[in-house]
Design a protein around this motif. Structure first.
Motif, PDB file in Angstrom:
ATOM      1  N   SER A   1       0.849  -1.099   0.137  1.00 37.93           N
ATOM      2  CA  SER A   1      -0.148  -0.148   0.187  1.00 37.93           C
ATOM      3  C   SER A   1       0.855   1.187   0.082  1.00 37.93           C
ATOM      4  O   SER A   1       0.244   2.412  -0.301  1.00 37.93           O
ATOM      5  CB  SER A   1      -0.874   0.161   1.298  1.00 37.93           C
ATOM      6  N   GLY A   2       2.162   1.241   0.497  1.00 42.10           N
ATOM      7  CA  GLY A   2       3.084   2.259   0.354  1.00 42.10           C
ATOM      8  C   GLY A   2       3.869   2.466  -0.763  1.00 42.10           C
ATOM      9  O   GLY A   2       5.043   3.182  -0.551  1.00 42.10           O
ATOM     10  N   ILE A   3       3.899   1.690  -1.769  1.00 44.87           N
ATOM     11  CA  ILE A   3       4.789   1.589  -2.905  1.00 44.87           C
ATOM     12  C   ILE A   3       5.233   2.781  -3.413  1.00 44.87           C
ATOM     13  O   ILE A   3       4.416   3.882  -3.673  1.00 44.87           O
ATOM     14  CB  ILE A   3       4.245   0.576  -4.105  1.00 44.87           C
ATOM     15  N   GLY A   4       6.488   2.982  -3.696  1.00 49.75           N
ATOM     16  CA  GLY A   4       7.012   4.394  -4.375  1.00 49.75           C
ATOM     17  C   GLY A   4       6.899   4.416  -5.802  1.00 49.75           C
ATOM     18  O   GLY A   4       6.191   4.210  -6.428  1.00 49.75           O
ATOM     19  N   GLN A   5       8.287   4.369  -6.046  1.00 52.75           N
ATOM     20  CA  GLN A   5       8.652   4.243  -7.535  1.00 52.75           C
ATOM     21  C   GLN A   5       9.734   3.329  -7.837  1.00 52.75           C
ATOM     22  O   GLN A   5      10.727   3.434  -7.232  1.00 52.75           O
ATOM     23  CB  GLN A   5       8.906   5.669  -8.051  1.00 52.75           C
ATOM     24  N   LEU A   6       9.910   2.866  -9.016  1.00 52.36           N
ATOM     25  CA  LEU A   6      10.956   2.146  -9.762  1.00 52.36           C
ATOM     26  C   LEU A   6      11.178   2.788 -11.291  1.00 52.36           C
ATOM     27  O   LEU A   6      10.339   2.945 -11.824  1.00 52.36           O
ATOM     28  CB  LEU A   6      10.730   0.747  -9.969  1.00 52.36           C
ATOM     29  N   SER A   7      12.474   3.266 -11.254  1.00 54.25           N
ATOM     30  CA  SER A   7      13.055   3.829 -12.572  1.00 54.25           C
ATOM     31  C   SER A   7      14.111   3.333 -13.138  1.00 54.25           C
ATOM     32  O   SER A   7      14.997   2.650 -12.499  1.00 54.25           O
ATOM     33  CB  SER A   7      13.184   5.449 -12.507  1.00 54.25           C
ATOM     34  N   VAL A   8      14.349   3.240 -14.635  1.00 51.87           N
ATOM     35  CA  VAL A   8      15.547   2.767 -14.940  1.00 51.87           C
ATOM     36  C   VAL A   8      16.163   3.749 -15.965  1.00 51.87           C
ATOM     37  O   VAL A   8      15.430   4.585 -16.761  1.00 51.87           O
ATOM     38  CB  VAL A   8      14.983   1.654 -16.030  1.00 51.87           C
ATOM     39  N   TYR A   9      17.236   4.143 -15.737  1.00 52.54           N
ATOM     40  CA  TYR A   9      18.001   5.309 -16.289  1.00 52.54           C
ATOM     41  C   TYR A   9      19.386   4.665 -17.138  1.00 52.54           C
ATOM     42  O   TYR A   9      19.725   3.615 -16.854  1.00 52.54           O
ATOM     43  CB  TYR A   9      18.783   6.025 -15.265  1.00 52.54           C
ATOM     44  N   LEU A  10      19.619   5.252 -18.061  1.00 52.35           N
ATOM     45  CA  LEU A  10      20.912   5.289 -18.921  1.00 52.35           C
ATOM     46  C   LEU A  10      22.157   6.115 -18.218  1.00 52.35           C
ATOM     47  O   LEU A  10      21.757   7.293 -18.184  1.00 52.35           O
ATOM     48  CB  LEU A  10      20.678   5.371 -20.490  1.00 52.35           C
ATOM     49  N   GLN A  11      23.110   5.512 -17.734  1.00 53.31           N
ATOM     50  CA  GLN A  11      23.934   6.307 -17.016  1.00 53.31           C
ATOM     51  C   GLN A  11      25.314   6.461 -17.915  1.00 53.31           C
ATOM     52  O   GLN A  11      26.037   5.468 -18.385  1.00 53.31           O
ATOM     53  CB  GLN A  11      24.602   5.830 -15.721  1.00 53.31           C
ATOM     54  N   THR A  12      25.683   7.654 -18.492  1.00 50.81           N
ATOM     55  CA  THR A  12      26.636   7.841 -19.626  1.00 50.81           C
ATOM     56  C   THR A  12      28.030   8.076 -18.863  1.00 50.81           C
ATOM     57  O   THR A  12      29.181   7.930 -19.514  1.00 50.81           O
ATOM     58  CB  THR A  12      26.267   9.174 -20.401  1.00 50.81           C
TER      59      THR A  12
ATOM     60  N   GLU B   1      16.824   2.385 -10.274  1.00 48.99           N
ATOM     61  CA  GLU B   1      16.625   3.309  -9.081  1.00 48.99           C
ATOM     62  C   GLU B   1      15.202   3.026  -8.603  1.00 48.99           C
ATOM     63  O   GLU B   1      14.148   3.131  -8.982  1.00 48.99           O
ATOM     64  CB  GLU B   1      16.678   4.538  -9.439  1.00 48.99           C
ATOM     65  N   ALA B   2      15.301   2.293  -6.914  1.00 45.13           N
ATOM     66  CA  ALA B   2      13.991   2.171  -6.563  1.00 45.13           C
ATOM     67  C   ALA B   2      13.884   3.359  -5.192  1.00 45.13           C
ATOM     68  O   ALA B   2      14.751   3.535  -4.678  1.00 45.13           O
ATOM     69  CB  ALA B   2      14.111   0.954  -5.949  1.00 45.13           C
ATOM     70  N   THR B   3      12.637   4.104  -5.336  1.00 46.49           N
ATOM     71  CA  THR B   3      12.355   4.935  -4.284  1.00 46.49           C
ATOM     72  C   THR B   3      11.382   4.534  -3.171  1.00 46.49           C
ATOM     73  O   THR B   3      10.547   4.014  -3.714  1.00 46.49           O
ATOM     74  CB  THR B   3      11.835   6.097  -4.788  1.00 46.49           C
ATOM     75  N   ARG B   4      11.661   4.476  -1.971  1.00 44.44           N
ATOM     76  CA  ARG B   4      11.064   4.216  -1.063  1.00 44.44           C
ATOM     77  C   ARG B   4       9.593   4.930  -0.834  1.00 44.44           C
ATOM     78  O   ARG B   4       9.873   6.162  -0.771  1.00 44.44           O
ATOM     79  CB  ARG B   4      11.776   3.950   0.422  1.00 44.44           C
ATOM     80  N   GLY B   5       8.414   4.119  -0.721  1.00 43.85           N
ATOM     81  CA  GLY B   5       7.361   4.938  -0.693  1.00 43.85           C
ATOM     82  C   GLY B   5       6.890   5.658   0.860  1.00 43.85           C
ATOM     83  O   GLY B   5       7.950   5.759   1.768  1.00 43.85           O
ATOM     84  N   ALA B   6       5.663   5.882   1.099  1.00 39.41           N
ATOM     85  CA  ALA B   6       5.285   6.519   2.301  1.00 39.41           C
ATOM     86  C   ALA B   6       5.546   5.603   3.581  1.00 39.41           C
ATOM     87  O   ALA B   6       5.403   6.044   4.587  1.00 39.41           O
ATOM     88  CB  ALA B   6       4.019   7.088   2.161  1.00 39.41           C
ATOM     89  N   SER B   7       5.371   4.241   3.327  1.00 36.31           N
ATOM     90  CA  SER B   7       5.136   3.361   4.557  1.00 36.31           C
ATOM     91  C   SER B   7       6.196   2.207   4.306  1.00 36.31           C
ATOM     92  O   SER B   7       6.764   2.098   3.355  1.00 36.31           O
ATOM     93  CB  SER B   7       3.711   3.030   4.629  1.00 36.31           C
ATOM     94  N   VAL B   8       6.139   1.326   5.342  1.00 34.26           N
ATOM     95  CA  VAL B   8       6.968   0.319   5.331  1.00 34.26           C
ATOM     96  C   VAL B   8       6.718  -1.065   4.279  1.00 34.26           C
ATOM     97  O   VAL B   8       7.398  -1.674   3.914  1.00 34.26           O
ATOM     98  CB  VAL B   8       7.144  -0.630   6.654  1.00 34.26           C
ATOM     99  N   ARG B   9       5.269  -0.929   3.826  1.00 38.93           N
ATOM    100  CA  ARG B   9       4.800  -1.694   2.779  1.00 38.93           C
ATOM    101  C   ARG B   9       5.243  -1.111   1.662  1.00 38.93           C
ATOM    102  O   ARG B   9       4.128  -0.702   0.680  1.00 38.93           O
ATOM    103  CB  ARG B   9       3.427  -2.073   3.162  1.00 38.93           C
ATOM    104  N   SER B  10       6.593  -0.965   1.288  1.00 39.02           N
ATOM    105  CA  SER B  10       6.888  -0.309  -0.032  1.00 39.02           C
ATOM    106  C   SER B  10       8.041  -1.224  -0.570  1.00 39.02           C
ATOM    107  O   SER B  10       8.846  -0.655  -1.285  1.00 39.02           O
ATOM    108  CB  SER B  10       7.348   0.862   0.378  1.00 39.02           C
ATOM    109  N   ASP B  11       8.039  -2.558  -0.273  1.00 42.80           N
ATOM    110  CA  ASP B  11       9.103  -3.479  -1.007  1.00 42.80           C
ATOM    111  C   ASP B  11       9.148  -3.225  -2.655  1.00 42.80           C
ATOM    112  O   ASP B  11       8.002  -3.347  -3.162  1.00 42.80           O
ATOM    113  CB  ASP B  11       9.085  -4.644  -0.244  1.00 42.80           C
TER     114      ASP B  11
END
Length: 698
Positions: A600-611, A649-659
């Motif tokens: 319920s507290g999931i944040g964000q997952l992003s994929v980047y190209l690092q030059t 890159e994984a960003t932690r959301g608002a709660s501990v239910r954010s794996d």
């Protein structure tokens, strides 16, 4: 210092008591050369057109010549040396043969580098140390595009660790072909027997045969009894081969010995291909007064690695002897009526477009369904939002029934690896909800191959079964329902059949650096210790916090994956997982991976190209918010013509239910085959959403 060994005498079954050998004698190995292709090198006075990659340790030419080596570890964290070969424009099949030695826990790989690919394809590897020179034989497919041979040596942790290469030959032939004129005998080896061995014979005046040159022979002179067997073993094939194997032989006192040809796979299992005493095999005898070369042609089907074993056993008082020469191979079968090799891929099915070649014999008890991503029920294994088969799905079913799903018929006398995924569903019991049988075409007794014992629910669990039958057979998936209270639903998905033994195929899959399932480590991925505030963890099974994270990995259901543990992070903290450095290319590349975002507290997952340039990370893909309890597949296209890294890159959301978790990361050349959009549409899920429990029956 490396020990020099007269390895070719050992291959011929001759005396190898002395291990030290002067370089002037070793040089005899390369005095007789066949027609060689670019990329061949004897390392006599130079390294030819090869060069060391300056980014790693250097390969050095031994001061006395005759071989190159990597012995010194300049930097504590640098143990790898990369040797770059010239461009190879190979229109026809060829054989790469290398004489090498590794010591002290070192390893050696031969790779194929093609323009447009970010990863090199591993053709062969070894970690077996030896105090003698060894021969590696690698079949190279005919190709319409040029490629480079790349050789990677890695030093071990032991003192005195080294990697050395004495000779490289690329010839326009199959590796199992041999006329035995070269001193290394094309990699053929005598399997040593105290009393009976294959040996090298040589004729310069036609006293033994009707042509000058070398051949292999075995006689009963040293045999002490009727139990002795001499074995001459070819190099192991490294590519599928189907066609006509030819050779010629002579024999004396044929009634007192048995001359046979077998194939032997990597598991050591034999299959007889030919025997000289069979009437249909042009049996003939000869004497010293009447020398006869007997030609032989044998259809060979080698869909997985095998080696040829020429075997002679003496079973009579006179013994006699056998002479062997001129082994050749053609991609055309000897007999035009020979059926082509069976392609087990006809049994593959992900059920995205139907039942493929699977049929039912007793009604529609298996149904094709799909599940929208939600927080209650897992979707299919293929994409997380696709189709799979479901048995025992009707509430009105009667107890005591059996549902059977029949696969296509497969010919016998061949090994197959069957892999599939199953998932237990529903609330009722599900002991032995799924079994696999072999049904034989001659209606003989059916054979049970496997039955379900795991009781984990809502996780796709992988099963691998090695199947071998002498008779034509069908794989049958069976789901039973003894009574309504022990009739649990079971899902079936992603059936795949490949030739070979499952355990051996699993070992070879470790040679794919472009595929990472985290079962054997991090595959070159590493933590970004500078640009993040959290960590990725290697895990198996469910994550520690309830109502978040996967119940198992995507690869097998019981394996490993990478995830962030939200309970040890603060809201907004980021964890970055970096790939190894990838070689740039002008061509489009496909990155495919599976991700899991449940909680319920999931944040964000992003994929980047690092030059590598400051503030120049390029966003390739992103997803935010809860996406359900299924592993979902993402595919994205990108291209970059310079060295780069891919960052998860994984960003932690608002709660501990954010794996958040990722698994099964794959890089492939060319655009993604499934779809070309840059992201999967994001879902907004919650426990009150009335649409998230929808299941579609097809």
């Amino acid at each position: 210092m490396l020990k020099q060994v007269l390895f070719y005498l050992h291959l011929a079954g001759l005396n190898t008591g002395g291990k030290m050998l002067s370089f002037c004698l070793l040089s005899l190995i390369v005095t007789t050369q066949a027609e060689l292709l670019p990329g061949s090198c004897s390392f006599q006075e130079s390294i030819c057109d090869y060069m060391s990659d300056p980014s790693f340790l250097s390969w050095t030419l031994n001061p006395s010549g005759h071989f190159i080596t990597v012995e010194e570890q300049v930097q504590e964290d640098q143990r790898k040396a990369v040797l770059l070969g010239p461009d190879v424009d190979q229109q026809d099949w060829s054989c790469f043969r290398m004489v090498y030695q590794v010591t002290g826990g070192a390893s050696l790989q031969v790779q194929r580098r093609t323009d447009g690919e970010s990863f090199d394809r591993v053709l062969w590897s070894t970690q077996s140390s030896s105090d003698s020179w060894r021969i590696a034989s690698i079949d190279l497919h005919n190709s319409n595009e040029a490629f480079k041979i790349v050789i990677e040596g890695r030093l071990g942790a032991e003192e005195g660790s080294s990697v050395s290469i004495f000779e490289i030959r690329i010839s326009d032939r199959y590796c199992i072909e041999c006329d035995f004129e070269e001193a290394h005998l094309c990699g053929y080896a005598n399997q040593w027997n105290k009393y009976l061995n294959w040996r090298v014979g040589k004729s310069e005046n036609n006293t033994l045969n009707d042509k000058a040159g070398q051949f292999m022979y075995v006689d009963s002179t040293d045999s002490k009894g009727f139990q002795e067997v001499a074995k001459l073993v070819s190099p192991m094939t490294t590519a599928p081969l189907s066609g006509c194997l030819s050779f010629q032989y002579q024999q004396y006192q044929a009634g007192d010995h048995l001359f046979s040809l077998f194939s032997r796979d990597q598991a050591g299992q034999y299959e007889e291909l030919w025997r000289a005493d069979q009437k249909e095999n042009n049996f003939a005898d000869w004497s010293p007064e009447d020398k006869v070369w007997i030609p032989v042609q044998v259809d060979l089907k080698a869909p997985y690695p095998v080696e040829l074993v020429f075997e002679v056993g003496f079973n009579g008082p006179h013994g006699g002897f056998v002479v062997l020469d001129d082994i050749s191979f053609s991609s055309e079968f000897c007999d035009g009526r020979t059926e082509p090799s069976f392609d087990p891929a006809v049994a593959n099915c992900d059920f995205e477009s139907g039942f493929c070649q699977y049929v039912q014999s007793d009604g529609s008890l298996w149904r094709r369904v799909s599940v929208k991503p939600n927080i209650y029920m897992t979707g299919d294994h293929t994409t997380g939002a696709g189709s799979f088969l479901l048995a025992n799905s009707r509430l009105s079913l009667q107890s005591g029934y059996v549902s059977r799903l029949f696969g296509p018929s497969m010919p016998g006398s061949q090994k197959y690896c069957l892999k599939f995924f199953y998932s237990l569903r529903g609330l009722s019991g599900a002991d032995q909800a799924l079994s696999v049988y072999l049904y034989y075409s001659d209606s003989s007794k059916h054979e049970q191959m496997w039955t379900q014992n795991e009781k984990i629910r809502n996780v796709w669990i992988a099963v691998e079964l090695t199947i071998q039958s002498e008779k034509k057979a069908q794989v049958v998936f069976i789901s039973t329902c003894k009574d309504i209270w022990s009739c649990g639903s079971v899902g079936l998905d992603d059936i795949k059949v490949t030739p070979g033994d499952c355990s051996l195929l699993a070992a070879s899959s470790l040679l794919l650096p472009s595929h990472c399932d985290f079962e054997s480590g991090l595959c070159g991925f590493s933590q970004d210790k500078v640009g993040d505030s959290g960590d990725w963890y290697l895990a198996r099974g469910p994550t520690p916090t309830s109502y978040t994270g996967p119940g198992g990995d995507h690869t097998t259901g019981l394996g490993h994956y990478m995830h962030i543990e939200a309970s040890v992070m603060l809201a907004g903290h980021k964890a970055r997982l970096l790939s190894s450095t990838l070689r740039g290319t002008r061509e489009t590349q496909c990155l495919q991976f599976y991700y899991h975002m449940y909680g319920s507290g999931i944040g964000q997952l992003s994929v980047y190209l690092q030059t590598g340039q400051e503030n120049d990370d390029r966003l390739l893909w992103t997803s935010h918010g809860e996406q359900g309890i299924s592993w979902l597949r993402a595919s994205l296209n990108y291209h970059y013509d310079q060295q780069h890294q891919i960052v998860f890159e994984a960003t932690r959301g608002a709660s501990v239910r954010s794996d958040i978790a990722v698994d099964d990361i794959i890089f492939e050349r060319g655009p993604c085959r499934e779809y070309s959009d840059q992201h999967i549409p994001h879902l907004s899920l919650s426990g009150n959403n009335n649409d998230i429990q929808t299941m579609h029956f097809k």
